[in-house]
Design an enzyme around this catalytic site. Structure first.
Site, mmCIF file in Angstrom:
data_model
loop_
_atom_site.group_PDB
_atom_site.id
_atom_site.type_symbol
_atom_site.label_atom_id
_atom_site.label_comp_id
_atom_site.label_asym_id
_atom_site.label_seq_id
_atom_site.Cartn_x
_atom_site.Cartn_y
_atom_site.Cartn_z
ATOM 1 N N CYS A 2 -6.061 -3.458 1.663
ATOM 2 C CA CYS A 2 -6.110 -3.347 2.846
ATOM 3 C C CYS A 2 -7.043 -3.821 3.988
ATOM 4 C CB CYS A 2 -5.046 -2.455 3.426
ATOM 5 S SG CYS A 2 -4.183 -2.459 4.990
ATOM 6 N N PRO A 19 18.539 3.104 30.442
ATOM 7 C CA PRO A 19 18.810 3.233 31.844
ATOM 8 C C PRO A 19 18.287 1.623 32.309
ATOM 9 C CG PRO A 19 17.452 4.911 31.261
ATOM 10 C CD PRO A 19 17.353 3.959 30.129
ATOM 11 N N LEU A 20 19.409 0.715 32.529
ATOM 12 C CA LEU A 20 19.152 -0.490 33.065
ATOM 13 C C LEU A 20 18.879 -0.675 34.581
ATOM 14 C CD1 LEU A 20 18.808 -3.279 31.662
ATOM 15 C CD2 LEU A 20 21.473 -3.382 32.019
ATOM 16 N N SER A 21 17.790 -0.809 34.977
ATOM 17 C CA SER A 21 17.396 -0.874 36.544
ATOM 18 C C SER A 21 17.621 -2.133 37.329
ATOM 19 C CB SER A 21 15.850 -0.406 36.705
ATOM 20 O OG SER A 21 14.952 -1.736 36.284
ATOM 21 N N GLY A 22 17.731 -3.326 36.585
ATOM 22 C CA GLY A 22 17.651 -4.542 37.068
ATOM 23 C C GLY A 22 16.359 -4.957 37.475
ATOM 24 N N GLY A 23 15.468 -4.605 36.682
ATOM 25 C CA GLY A 23 14.002 -5.197 36.976
ATOM 26 C C GLY A 23 13.842 -5.831 35.367
ATOM 27 N N LYS A 26 -9.095 3.329 -3.019
ATOM 28 C CA LYS A 26 -9.568 2.558 -1.600
ATOM 29 C C LYS A 26 -10.914 2.875 -1.442
ATOM 30 C CE LYS A 26 -7.626 0.953 2.716
ATOM 31 N NZ LYS A 26 -6.498 1.170 3.732
ATOM 32 N N ASP A 85 11.411 -5.209 32.952
ATOM 33 C CA ASP A 85 10.919 -4.226 31.892
ATOM 34 C C ASP A 85 12.272 -3.710 31.211
ATOM 35 O OD1 ASP A 85 8.343 -4.574 32.291
ATOM 36 O OD2 ASP A 85 8.162 -2.809 33.657
ATOM 37 N N SER A 86 13.188 -3.231 31.964
ATOM 38 C CA SER A 86 14.538 -2.673 31.135
ATOM 39 C C SER A 86 15.403 -3.925 30.680
ATOM 40 C CB SER A 86 15.146 -2.025 32.287
ATOM 41 O OG SER A 86 15.790 -2.527 33.250
ATOM 42 N N GLU A 135 0.894 -1.133 -0.020
ATOM 43 C CA GLU A 135 -0.033 -0.037 -0.004
ATOM 44 C C GLU A 135 0.885 1.185 0.126
ATOM 45 O OE1 GLU A 135 -4.073 1.492 2.096
ATOM 46 O OE2 GLU A 135 -2.790 0.137 3.232
#
Length: 645
Positions: A175, A357-361, A114, A363-364, A45
């Site tokens: 589409c 930013p790597l937090s240790g959780g 379309k 998500d990151s 498209e």
């Protein structure tokens, strides 16, 4: 004999307003289709302009340059003796349409606008275009002079018509029209159209491919016919990822399928079909009863036969056999979809890499692993000799002494382009700091570790000097307002530091350019509002912004084994926590405790709200039945109010 034809469809990585680049990719797809013997080629498209042009579709220049590019396609020598289905915007009587232009041997046969526009979710087509109406209506379109000089034509038909070749009939379904209840393929099929083309700009969404393939199979199983599906691939300069996966189906069976996640700019798939199989499939008498009452489409005659004696009389040449369609698991979709999108966005942004930013959780962590997956895909493509990937990769790293550099190790490549930072405070734990460091070492990114207590203290000192007030955390006797403000200042300062490091880390490492800041806020927390405004959720791009916490955890579990990263098990076992409040032996901050619900429960809210479109009352009604065995209706009501605040 005499009924075999080779048909081609494709996925193209088109860039918004990159007219010359888009043209080259279109011509390459035509070239490949021609080499494989195809007589019909279908493209995505709005392939000439790119799908994500937004308000540039309101500008006259966009239409002028589209005609200029179409003129070059018309003159392309290798396009001769082929029927081409090309996508571009067209302005007719000062009304703008999203169109397919059907061409053959330097002539325009039909401009097909379309008829049903995508205008919900991520799509706003009605902002730029008007839907063509009524059905089966055509009128004259007066061509611009630049095209008249090429084709010798002054007027061509525009509207809802079909193209009749010497040996078959072809119709267009654009589409969104596939997803509508009364899709055009139904009426076209009853009127004898045997081949349906569908050109799409369909974005990636977890588990969406099942629906797309089911609709295509159902369309050709019930109505009979051949279906050629083409799709945009890549980010198109937008924050969506279009996931390709071109398809060819006949009579309810898939016979060719392209890749869903690929770093290739041009991917063409072809299949050989016997058009008599369609006619045989339509032999039921009940279809005939409906067909004789069907309204007819205007047929545009094309002096081309899609079947060819070259293949019909070739020994041992037969139609393409049905295949089992391929689906990725949701975990694989998360591993590959956002990774391909990240690479496409990075190379288009002309920046030098990413900062996270790597937090240790979790998500990151998930965001970091997606970048690791991207590095793996780049290394694999480079090792396979993908010249476009190699050229883009060398531009990104920007090191002249490495002009012949080809990455062979994802960890080594990650160290060049991927930067992470643990931004700790006195409220951060040793465990999260260590997890972040171990993950960074495992995937090879350039990692720094810092404490930002002095910065937080300085901001609080300024507040104290101005107001003569010193906010305290709740455990120190502070109010809820004080407690929340002290948490938020930590989170917002991380955003400020992220952009500072993103701009200057390449300079620190004696490199050029800057970095894109990655966010790591999942869709559940966004729906719930469980985040700090303008903290690390504020970023240039957020690869996990449409993914739930539960899906992210499943992805991490998958990546642990698939990518060989055992440290990920520690992330899965850790309690989700923002680590913004002081912890004691009696109190450790927990995300689920702060929200007043578990992530499993939050995911149910997300599905009811976004997928089932429930308001507060209908959500309450469903939750009463869902949780009636464990909660009384008044308890569900209180819980729901907690979740919606």
């Amino acid at each position: 004999m005499g009924h075999l034809m080779i048909l081609a469809t494709c996925s193209l990585n088109q860039w918004a307003l990159d007219f010359e680049g888009n043209l080259e990719r279109i011509l390459e797809s035509i070239r490949v289709a021609k080499q494989r013997g195809a007589t019909l080629r279908v493209g995505p498209e709005l392939e000439i302009t790119g799908y994500g042009c937004f308000d540039h579709f309101l500008e006259g220049d966009t239409y002028l340059h589209s005609w200029e590019m179409l003129g070059k396609i018309l003159e392309f020598e290798e396009a001769r003796d082929m029927l081409l289905d090309i996508g571009m915007p067209v302005s007719h009587k000062n009304v703008k349409y999203n169109c397919r232009v059907i061409i053959h041997n330097c002539k325009i046969l039909l401009i097909r606008p379309k008829m049903f526009l995508a205008n919900d979710g991520n799509y706003r087509e009605m902002r730029y275009f008007t839907a063509w109406s009524p059905a089966r209506y055509i009128e004259d379109y007066y061509l611009p002079r630049i095209i008249r000089n090429v084709t010798g034509q002054t007027v061509v038909p525009i509207g809802d018509a079909v193209v009749s070749t010497i040996d078959t009939c072809i119709g267009v379904e654009l589409c969104e029209e596939l997803f509508t209840p009364n899709s055009p393929h139904i009426s076209m099929g009853l009127d004898g159209v045997e081949i349906i083309t569908n050109s799409s700009g369909s974005h990636h969404e977890l588990r969406k491919l099942y629906r797309r393939i089911d609709l295509i199979k159902e369309a050709t199983l019930k109505s009979g016919g051949v279906y050629l599906y083409s799709n945009q691939q890549g980010c198109d300069g937008d924050r969506l990822y279009y996931d390709g996966c071109a398809l060819i189906a006949i009579n309810g069976q898939i016979i060719a399928q392209g890749s869903q996640f690929s770093l290739k700019d041009v991917e063409v798939i072809t299949a050989t079909i016997d058009i008599e199989d369609v006619r045989s499939h339509r032999g039921m008498s009940s279809r005939g009863m409906q067909a004789v009452n069907a309204n007819s489409y205007h047929r545009i005659k094309a002096s081309i036969a899609l079947s060819s004696e070259k293949i019909n009389f070739k020994p041992h040449f037969s139609p393409t056999k049905p295949i089992k369609e391929h689906y990725h698991t949701p975990e694989q979709e998360i591993a590959f979809g956002p990774a391909c999108w990240l690479w496409d966005y990075l190379r288009r942004s002309k920046t030098s890499g990413f900062f996270l930013p790597l937090s240790g959780g979790v998500d990151s962590c998930a965001t970091a692993v997606i970048v690791h997956s991207m590095c793996r895909l780049v290394v694999e493509a480079a090792s396979n000799g993908d010249t476009q990937v190699i050229m883009d990769m060398r531009k990104i790293i920007g090191e002249k002494e490495d002009s012949d550099y080809i990455p062979t190790d994802p960890k080594e490549f990650a160290n060049r382009i991927f930067h992470t930072c643990y931004m700790g405070t006195v409220n951060s734990s040793k465990e999260t700091r260590e997890r972040a460091k171990k993950l960074a070492n495992t995937i090879g990114c350039y990692h720094i570790d810092m404490n930002m207590d002095s910065i937080v203290s300085s901001v609080c000192t300024v507040f104290n000097l101005v107001t003569n007030k010193a906010p305290r955390f709740r455990i120190d006797g502070g109010t809820d307002a004080e407690n929340l403000a002290l948490q938020n200042v930590q989170a917002r300062l991380r955003m400020v530091l992220s952009y500072l490091f993103a701009q200057l880390l390449p300079w620190v490492r004696n490199k050029t350019g800057s970095l894109l800041v990655l966010g790591s806020s999942n869709v559940d927390e966004c729906l719930r509002g469980y985040l700090t405004k303008y903290d690390c959720s504020s970023a240039d791009i957020n690869p996990i912004g449409a993914i739930s916490k539960n899906d992210l955890r499943k992805f991490i579990d998958y990546a642990k084994n698939e990518f060989g990263i055992p440290i990920l098990d520690e992330f899965l076992k850790a309690t989700p926590t923002a680590e913004l409040e002081p912890f004691t032996h009696e109190y450790i901050q927990s995300d689920e405790a702060d929200m007043g619900m578990t992530y499993d429960e939050l995911s149910i809210f997300g599905k009811l709200r976004k997928i089932e479109r429930c308001g507060p009352f209908s959500m309450f009604s469903k939750l009463v039945h869902e949780w009636g065995t464990k909660l009384r209706p008044e308890e569900v009501f209180r819980f729901q109010n907690n979740g919606l605040t």
